[in-house]
Design an enzyme around this catalytic site. Sequence first.
Site, mmCIF file in Angstrom:
data_model
loop_
_atom_site.group_PDB
_atom_site.id
_atom_site.type_symbol
_atom_site.label_atom_id
_atom_site.label_comp_id
_atom_site.label_asym_id
_atom_site.label_seq_id
_atom_site.Cartn_x
_atom_site.Cartn_y
_atom_site.Cartn_z
ATOM 1 N N ARG A 81 0.832 -1.212 0.000
ATOM 2 C CA ARG A 81 0.000 0.000 0.000
ATOM 3 C C ARG A 81 0.857 1.248 0.000
ATOM 4 O O ARG A 81 1.776 1.393 0.802
ATOM 5 C CB ARG A 81 -0.893 -0.015 1.250
ATOM 6 C CG ARG A 81 -1.507 1.303 1.653
ATOM 7 C CD ARG A 81 -2.793 1.599 0.915
ATOM 8 N NE ARG A 81 -3.332 2.880 1.333
ATOM 9 C CZ ARG A 81 -4.249 3.050 2.275
ATOM 10 N NH1 ARG A 81 -4.733 2.000 2.907
ATOM 11 N NH2 ARG A 81 -4.690 4.248 2.576
ATOM 12 N N ARG A 90 -6.815 1.707 -3.610
ATOM 13 C CA ARG A 90 -5.780 1.144 -2.749
ATOM 14 C C ARG A 90 -5.810 -0.386 -2.816
ATOM 15 O O ARG A 90 -6.880 -0.989 -2.934
ATOM 16 C CB ARG A 90 -5.899 1.615 -1.308
ATOM 17 C CG ARG A 90 -7.127 1.306 -0.515
ATOM 18 C CD ARG A 90 -8.294 2.265 -0.685
ATOM 19 N NE ARG A 90 -8.003 3.682 -0.662
ATOM 20 C CZ ARG A 90 -7.976 4.421 0.452
ATOM 21 N NH1 ARG A 90 -8.184 3.876 1.616
ATOM 22 N NH2 ARG A 90 -7.766 5.704 0.369
ATOM 23 N N ASP A 93 -6.940 -1.508 2.449
ATOM 24 C CA ASP A 93 -7.204 -0.557 3.525
ATOM 25 C C ASP A 93 -7.735 -1.363 4.703
ATOM 26 O O ASP A 93 -8.611 -2.215 4.516
ATOM 27 C CB ASP A 93 -8.266 0.454 3.069
ATOM 28 C CG ASP A 93 -8.449 1.577 4.067
ATOM 29 O OD1 ASP A 93 -7.823 2.623 3.874
ATOM 30 O OD2 ASP A 93 -9.202 1.397 5.037
ATOM 31 N N ASP A 95 -9.129 -0.916 8.740
ATOM 32 C CA ASP A 95 -9.540 0.025 9.785
ATOM 33 C C ASP A 95 -9.976 -0.720 11.037
ATOM 34 O O ASP A 95 -10.638 -1.767 10.955
ATOM 35 C CB ASP A 95 -10.744 0.859 9.319
ATOM 36 C CG ASP A 95 -10.382 1.828 8.202
ATOM 37 O OD1 ASP A 95 -9.342 2.492 8.320
ATOM 38 O OD2 ASP A 95 -11.141 1.899 7.223
HETATM 39 O O1 GSY Z 1 -12.350 3.404 4.030
HETATM 40 C C1 GSY Z 1 -11.895 2.332 3.355
HETATM 41 C C2 GSY Z 1 -11.459 2.621 1.944
HETATM 42 N N1 GSY Z 1 -12.591 3.028 1.107
HETATM 43 C C3 GSY Z 1 -13.584 2.253 0.638
HETATM 44 C C4 GSY Z 1 -13.897 0.883 0.774
HETATM 45 O O2 GSY Z 1 -13.214 0.089 1.438
HETATM 46 N N2 GSY Z 1 -15.027 0.459 0.128
HETATM 47 C C5 GSY Z 1 -15.826 1.280 -0.612
HETATM 48 N N3 GSY Z 1 -16.895 0.782 -1.202
HETATM 49 N N4 GSY Z 1 -15.529 2.599 -0.747
HETATM 50 C C6 GSY Z 1 -14.430 3.069 -0.126
HETATM 51 N N5 GSY Z 1 -13.956 4.324 -0.113
HETATM 52 C C7 GSY Z 1 -12.852 4.273 0.646
HETATM 53 S S1 GSY Z 1 -11.874 5.649 0.991
#
Ligand code: GSY
Length: 157
Positions: A81, A90, A93, A95
């Site tokens: 990443r 990415r 990710d 969290d």
């Molecule tokens: O916050 C996580 C990264 N992220 C995502 C995701 O994991 N899934 C979707 N559907 N949209 C996202 N936008 C982000 S930034």
Amino acid sequence: MAKPVQAFLGLGSNLGDRRATLIEAVGEVYEVVAVSPLYETEPVGGVEQDAFYNIVVELETTRTPLELLDLCHELEQAQGRVRDVRWGPRTLDVDVLLYADQRVDEPNLTVPHPRMVERNFVMAPLLDLAPGLIDSPLLVGYDPETAVGTVANIGPL
Ligand code: GSY
């Protein structure tokens, strides 16, 4: 040794082999006790980009919240990443969503994740894993009618 607590992590990928990335990341975390179904999800955040694959995993962990945050960053780095465009594509990710019944307010970590209740890509897999959380005071503000982003359950990871 500290008593293990229940925690939930959210994982998403929209670059490269999304499923392989998620499988590999989950395999790195020995405390995983349950994995949600895999969801294909509409990108949320305004940047035009490809669809994500998202999952949520449940942990029984003795790590502290900040140690879990470090783990998230390690998992992201292991998948190559690079943090470039905010809200952009990415490879991975990760969290920290929930940590026991605790609220955490540190300069670099807020738990419950501050935007999770607005996002179907988090709430759908989370509630598959732990439907009882629908009544949790940690998730007040969740409204399935107004949460954003279409999501499709595409089966087991
Ligand atoms: O916050 C996580 C990264 N992220 C995502 C995701 O994991 N899934 C979707 N559907 N949209 C996202 N936008 C982000 S930034």
